[in-house]
Design a protein around this motif. Structure first.
Motif, PDB file in Angstrom:
ATOM      1  N   ILE A   1      11.619   2.009 120.945  1.00 23.64           N
ATOM      2  CA  ILE A   1      11.199   1.182 122.081  1.00 23.64           C
ATOM      3  C   ILE A   1      10.085   1.912 122.822  1.00 23.64           C
ATOM      4  O   ILE A   1      10.297   2.998 123.352  1.00 23.64           O
ATOM      5  N   ARG A   2       8.912   1.309 122.823  1.00 22.31           N
ATOM      6  CA  ARG A   2       7.763   1.921 123.496  1.00 22.31           C
ATOM      7  C   ARG A   2       7.369   1.040 124.670  1.00 22.31           C
ATOM      8  O   ARG A   2       7.433  -0.184 124.579  1.00 22.31           O
ATOM      9  N   GLY A   3       6.950   1.657 125.764  1.00 22.97           N
ATOM     10  CA  GLY A   3       6.564   0.864 126.920  1.00 22.97           C
ATOM     11  C   GLY A   3       5.860   1.695 127.963  1.00 22.97           C
ATOM     12  O   GLY A   3       5.604   2.883 127.780  1.00 22.97           O
ATOM     13  N   GLU A   4       5.537   1.036 129.063  1.00 23.53           N
ATOM     14  CA  GLU A   4       4.851   1.712 130.161  1.00 23.53           C
ATOM     15  C   GLU A   4       5.402   1.175 131.466  1.00 23.53           C
ATOM     16  O   GLU A   4       5.602  -0.043 131.601  1.00 23.53           O
ATOM     17  N   ASP A   5       5.688   2.067 132.392  1.00 19.10           N
ATOM     18  CA  ASP A   5       6.126   1.661 133.725  1.00 19.10           C
ATOM     19  C   ASP A   5       4.966   1.884 134.682  1.00 19.10           C
ATOM     20  O   ASP A   5       4.284   2.911 134.608  1.00 19.10           O
ATOM     21  N   ASP A   6       4.757   0.912 135.569  1.00 20.63           N
ATOM     22  CA  ASP A   6       3.578   1.007 136.445  1.00 20.63           C
ATOM     23  C   ASP A   6       3.815   1.819 137.704  1.00 20.63           C
ATOM     24  O   ASP A   6       2.900   2.017 138.500  1.00 20.63           O
ATOM     25  N   GLY A   7       5.045   2.267 137.912  1.00 22.19           N
ATOM     26  CA  GLY A   7       5.316   3.153 139.037  1.00 22.19           C
ATOM     27  C   GLY A   7       5.443   2.454 140.383  1.00 22.19           C
ATOM     28  O   GLY A   7       5.527   3.111 141.415  1.00 22.19           O
ATOM     29  N   THR A   8       5.477   1.115 140.383  1.00 23.37           N
ATOM     30  CA  THR A   8       5.510   0.409 141.666  1.00 23.37           C
ATOM     31  C   THR A   8       6.918   0.217 142.212  1.00 23.37           C
ATOM     32  O   THR A   8       7.080  -0.084 143.386  1.00 23.37           O
ATOM     33  N   ASP A   9       7.948   0.351 141.374  1.00 25.12           N
ATOM     34  CA  ASP A   9       9.313   0.114 141.838  1.00 25.12           C
ATOM     35  C   ASP A   9      10.250   1.183 141.291  1.00 25.12           C
ATOM     36  O   ASP A   9      10.998   0.954 140.353  1.00 25.12           O
ATOM     37  N   PRO A  10      10.182   2.363 141.872  1.00 23.18           N
ATOM     38  CA  PRO A  10      10.967   3.470 141.310  1.00 23.18           C
ATOM     39  C   PRO A  10      12.398   3.529 141.794  1.00 23.18           C
ATOM     40  O   PRO A  10      13.124   4.460 141.443  1.00 23.18           O
ATOM     41  N   THR A  11      12.845   2.566 142.597  1.00 23.46           N
ATOM     42  CA  THR A  11      14.135   2.731 143.270  1.00 23.46           C
ATOM     43  C   THR A  11      15.330   2.576 142.338  1.00 23.46           C
ATOM     44  O   THR A  11      16.201   3.435 142.284  1.00 23.46           O
ATOM     45  N   ASP A  12      15.393   1.493 141.583  1.00 22.53           N
ATOM     46  CA  ASP A  12      16.541   1.245 140.719  1.00 22.53           C
ATOM     47  C   ASP A  12      16.177   1.536 139.269  1.00 22.53           C
ATOM     48  O   ASP A  12      15.035   1.335 138.862  1.00 22.53           O
ATOM     49  N   PRO A  13      17.155   1.977 138.476  1.00 26.89           N
ATOM     50  CA  PRO A  13      16.846   2.205 137.055  1.00 26.89           C
ATOM     51  C   PRO A  13      16.485   0.904 136.358  1.00 26.89           C
ATOM     52  O   PRO A  13      17.031  -0.151 136.649  1.00 26.89           O
ATOM     53  N   LEU A  14      15.547   1.001 135.440  1.00 26.51           N
ATOM     54  CA  LEU A  14      15.136  -0.144 134.625  1.00 26.51           C
ATOM     55  C   LEU A  14      16.090  -0.264 133.446  1.00 26.51           C
ATOM     56  O   LEU A  14      16.341   0.711 132.742  1.00 26.51           O
ATOM     57  N   LYS A  15      16.637  -1.452 133.233  1.00 28.69           N
ATOM     58  CA  LYS A  15      17.549  -1.681 132.112  1.00 28.69           C
ATOM     59  C   LYS A  15      16.729  -1.928 130.849  1.00 28.69           C
ATOM     60  O   LYS A  15      15.980  -2.893 130.770  1.00 28.69           O
ATOM     61  N   ILE A  16      16.887  -1.033 129.869  1.00 26.96           N
ATOM     62  CA  ILE A  16      16.196  -1.190 128.586  1.00 26.96           C
ATOM     63  C   ILE A  16      17.200  -1.769 127.591  1.00 26.96           C
ATOM     64  O   ILE A  16      18.229  -1.143 127.311  1.00 26.96           O
TER      65      ILE A  16
END
Lengths: 120, 267
Positions: free
Chosen positions: A37-52
């Motif tokens: 799984i490859r991706g990029e996070d834009d850093g705008t919402d660092p508060t909650d973990p992202l569900k992958i």
């Protein structure tokens, strides 16, 4: 007599009992990825973990890599760290892993292996 | 079912199973293959210098590093620590450094560089590989078995891969309070220091984190979890600073997956 398929390394006896001499053995799983799984996070919402989502229905062995900045340099990420990207798998959700983000954009790559790694 | 596929199921399991855990080998999925030369694996000792390993791909590939720090006689997985980006890879080379010198006089690295790109969608140039008179190849889905690119295969007997030999579970009960480090060792069933990957449940609630790490929440608090691999033993180590943050008892579980490659041997 047990039926097996075995491939030895170059120069090694296919009848060797030493696992280090084997390239393939039908009694021992080859390390296989279920997903990369490859991706990029834009850093705008660092508060909650992202569900992958991986959807395996069990807790898989996972490795994570991170590109820092836009340098093209990648590192192997260990686990959760304060203020930096990391991840964990959660026992209560067998189809996702949690990506912990931070306030800077970054690229990531997850190796989600077919191996189960849950604790009995 | 695809027209072309190669699968090996575990004993007693259906080769048409949808459960990936039922397979020894699953041809539709990508495996980790490394070149059986210095571009793919090697042992390097560094003091206050660095080393670049040119890998020959035109993309940043998946890699795995183990290290022996100083005079330690055990191997550990090397990962990112804190804000340090010491050991990294890009589309040209793997960069290794002893960034703790002179505190740690030397570091011995064992590295593996696999033919799987970390960043998708990047065009690749053809990369000739050595083909021997005898070999066994299976390509990944959608790739030709006549390809000359390492990354197009999930099994290639002219190169190296990792076979899963089993896993061990170690429980570490840390009493908290003033005791800072607790270690539990078990015999190494393989009898040599092997490639390994770990999942660690640090709180006993079934949520897992990977491999070794050190966690510092601030104010001097420190928590670290490590796997120490030796030929005759495997040790799970939990270190918790004796302060208010880690004052209570805690049980941690280490599930350590063992693979057939020897960290001390190149072959």
């Amino acid at each position: 007599m047990e039926n097996i398929v075995k491939i030895s390394k170059p120069g090694k006896d296919v009848d060797s009992d030493d696992p280090r001499d084997w390239e393939f053995h039908s009694n021992y799983p080859i390390i296989n990825t279920a997903f990369i799984i490859r991706g990029e996070d834009d850093g705008t919402d660092p508060t909650d973990p992202l569900k992958i989502h991986h959807g395996l229905g069990y807790t898989p062995l996972v490795m994570m890599y991170e590109e820092y900045g836009s340098t093209g340099e990648w590192a192997n990420v260990p686990a959760y760290r304060v203020g930096q990207p990391s991840f964990s798998t959660t026992a209560s959700d067998l189809d996702h892993l949690d990506l912990y983000r931070y306030s800077t954009a970054f690229k990531y790559c997850f190796l989600v292996f077919t191996s189960e790694t849950s604790i009995p | 079912m695809n027209d072309y596929d190669f699968r090996v199921s575990k004993p007693g399991k259906d080769v048409d199973s949808d459960d990936l855990r039922d397979y020894i080998f699953y041809g539709e999925k990508e495996s980790l293959i490394y070149k059986r030369n210095s571009e793919g694996t090697g042992l390097i000792e560094l003091t206050n210098n660095t080393a670049d390993i040119v890998h020959g791909f035109d993309f940043a590939p998946v890699f795995l590093i183990y290290e022996k720090l100083g005079s330690n006689d055990y191997w550990q997985v090397n990962t990112l620590t804190g804000s340090s980006y010491a050991n990294t890879i890009n589309e040209k080379r793997l960069h290794l450094v002893n960034d703790n010198y002179p505190t740690i006089s030397k570091v011995t690295f064992r590295y593996f560089i696999f033919g799987s790109p970390l960043l998708g969608g990047k065009p690749r140039n053809n990369l000739p590989i050595e083909k021997e008179s005898f070999g066994f190849l299976t390509s990944i889905k959608g790739k030709e078995v006549t390809s000359d690119r390492v990354e197009d295969f999930n099994l290639n007997s002219t190169h190296g891969n990792l076979l899963y030999m089993g896993s061990i579970l170690i429980q570490v009960d840390h009493p908290g309070g003033t005791n800072s480090a607790v270690e539990v060792s078990v015999p190494n069933p393989l009898g040599y220091s092997c490639v390994h990957l770990a999942s660690i449940d640090i709180t006993g609630n079934g949520s897992l984190i990977p491999n070794n790490f050190t966690f510092s929440p601030g104010m001097g608090a420190l928590e670290s979890y490590e796997v120490k691999m030796k030929p005759d033993s495997i040790t799970a180590s939990v270190t918790r600073a004796p302060d208010f943050v880690f004052s209570t008892a805690q049980t941690s579980y280490f599930k350590i997956h063992l693979y057939n490659q020897d960290l001390d041997r190149i072959d």
